[in-house]
Scaffold this motif. Sequence first.
Motif, PDB file in Angstrom:
ATOM      1  N   UNK A  53       0.803  -1.216   0.000  1.00 59.87           N
ATOM      2  CA  UNK A  53       0.000   0.000   0.000  1.00 59.87           C
ATOM      3  C   UNK A  53       0.833   1.263   0.000  1.00 59.87           C
ATOM      4  N   UNK A  54       2.147   1.123   0.011  1.00 61.94           N
ATOM      5  CA  UNK A  54       3.045   2.268  -0.049  1.00 61.94           C
ATOM      6  C   UNK A  54       3.359   2.535  -1.513  1.00 61.94           C
ATOM      7  N   UNK A  55       3.296   3.789  -1.918  1.00 63.23           N
ATOM      8  CA  UNK A  55       3.622   4.146  -3.301  1.00 63.23           C
ATOM      9  C   UNK A  55       5.138   4.210  -3.448  1.00 63.23           C
ATOM     10  N   UNK A  56       5.720   3.140  -3.956  1.00 63.21           N
ATOM     11  CA  UNK A  56       7.169   3.002  -4.000  1.00 63.21           C
ATOM     12  C   UNK A  56       7.809   3.739  -5.166  1.00 63.21           C
ATOM     13  N   UNK A  57       7.025   4.248  -6.093  1.00 67.94           N
ATOM     14  CA  UNK A  57       7.581   4.941  -7.256  1.00 67.94           C
ATOM     15  C   UNK A  57       7.303   6.432  -7.224  1.00 67.94           C
ATOM     16  N   UNK A  58       6.824   6.957  -6.109  1.00 68.15           N
ATOM     17  CA  UNK A  58       6.507   8.375  -5.999  1.00 68.15           C
ATOM     18  C   UNK A  58       7.366   9.017  -4.907  1.00 68.15           C
ATOM     19  N   UNK A  59       7.692  10.263  -5.107  1.00 70.93           N
ATOM     20  CA  UNK A  59       8.398  11.034  -4.084  1.00 70.93           C
ATOM     21  C   UNK A  59       9.805  10.537  -3.818  1.00 70.93           C
ATOM     22  N   UNK A  60      10.147  10.474  -2.557  1.00 74.69           N
ATOM     23  CA  UNK A  60      11.488  10.083  -2.142  1.00 74.69           C
ATOM     24  C   UNK A  60      11.799   8.640  -2.540  1.00 74.69           C
ATOM     25  N   UNK A  61      10.812   7.772  -2.418  1.00 72.22           N
ATOM     26  CA  UNK A  61      11.040   6.376  -2.808  1.00 72.22           C
ATOM     27  C   UNK A  61      11.363   6.264  -4.296  1.00 72.22           C
ATOM     28  N   UNK A  62      10.721   7.063  -5.108  1.00 71.82           N
ATOM     29  CA  UNK A  62      11.010   7.057  -6.544  1.00 71.82           C
ATOM     30  C   UNK A  62      12.432   7.498  -6.838  1.00 71.82           C
ATOM     31  N   UNK A  63      12.903   8.508  -6.095  1.00 74.45           N
ATOM     32  CA  UNK A  63      14.279   8.982  -6.268  1.00 74.45           C
ATOM     33  C   UNK A  63      15.266   7.905  -5.834  1.00 74.45           C
ATOM     34  N   UNK A  64      14.996   7.266  -4.705  1.00 72.20           N
ATOM     35  CA  UNK A  64      15.861   6.189  -4.215  1.00 72.20           C
ATOM     36  C   UNK A  64      15.914   5.052  -5.231  1.00 72.20           C
ATOM     37  N   UNK A  65      14.782   4.709  -5.803  1.00 76.87           N
ATOM     38  CA  UNK A  65      14.707   3.651  -6.813  1.00 76.87           C
ATOM     39  C   UNK A  65      15.604   3.980  -8.008  1.00 76.87           C
ATOM     40  N   UNK A  66      15.517   5.199  -8.496  1.00 81.20           N
ATOM     41  CA  UNK A  66      16.312   5.599  -9.658  1.00 81.20           C
ATOM     42  C   UNK A  66      17.801   5.639  -9.338  1.00 81.20           C
ATOM     43  N   UNK A  67      18.161   6.087  -8.150  1.00 84.47           N
ATOM     44  CA  UNK A  67      19.573   6.141  -7.757  1.00 84.47           C
ATOM     45  C   UNK A  67      20.142   4.726  -7.648  1.00 84.47           C
ATOM     46  N   UNK A  68      19.399   3.826  -7.022  1.00 81.89           N
ATOM     47  CA  UNK A  68      19.877   2.449  -6.866  1.00 81.89           C
ATOM     48  C   UNK A  68      20.021   1.778  -8.233  1.00 81.89           C
ATOM     49  N   UNK A  69      19.070   1.997  -9.128  1.00 84.04           N
ATOM     50  CA  UNK A  69      19.201   1.421 -10.471  1.00 84.04           C
ATOM     51  C   UNK A  69      20.381   2.025 -11.221  1.00 84.04           C
ATOM     52  N   UNK A  70      20.662   3.306 -11.017  1.00 77.01           N
ATOM     53  CA  UNK A  70      21.844   3.922 -11.623  1.00 77.01           C
ATOM     54  C   UNK A  70      23.131   3.305 -11.106  1.00 77.01           C
ATOM     55  N   UNK A  71      23.173   3.030  -9.817  1.00 78.61           N
ATOM     56  CA  UNK A  71      24.350   2.379  -9.220  1.00 78.61           C
ATOM     57  C   UNK A  71      24.525   0.984  -9.809  1.00 78.61           C
ATOM     58  N   UNK A  72      23.413   0.235  -9.926  1.00 78.90           N
ATOM     59  CA  UNK A  72      23.489  -1.093 -10.546  1.00 78.90           C
ATOM     60  C   UNK A  72      23.999  -0.997 -11.978  1.00 78.90           C
TER      61      UNK A  72
END
Length: 90
Positions: A53-72
């Motif tokens: 129920x948490x929106x994992x692709x919006x806001x801060x979580x979305x930024x974290x997701x993109x940064x982690x994928x960039x690191x990968x």
Amino acid sequence: MTDFMQTIYVILWGVLALLTFAVGIKQKAPYAFIISACFVFMAVWYALDAYSGIYMFAGTFGIVYKVVLGIFLVLIVGAYILSRRRGNKK
């Protein structure tokens, strides 16, 4: 996105993680393990988005997701380049 499609995405990333892990073991390719870890991360991320129920692709979580994928991405490209250089020296 519907619940069915979210479940399909979680299964897709999980299966891809298992397949790349198996390829990494068979081919002894270090970049395959990094790709497998990336797919595990994505499976967990999509599962959290689908079932918590948490929106994992919006806001801060979305930024974290993109940064982690960039690191990968940087790790995968670096490991691939290193493995090709070592292969050319042999």
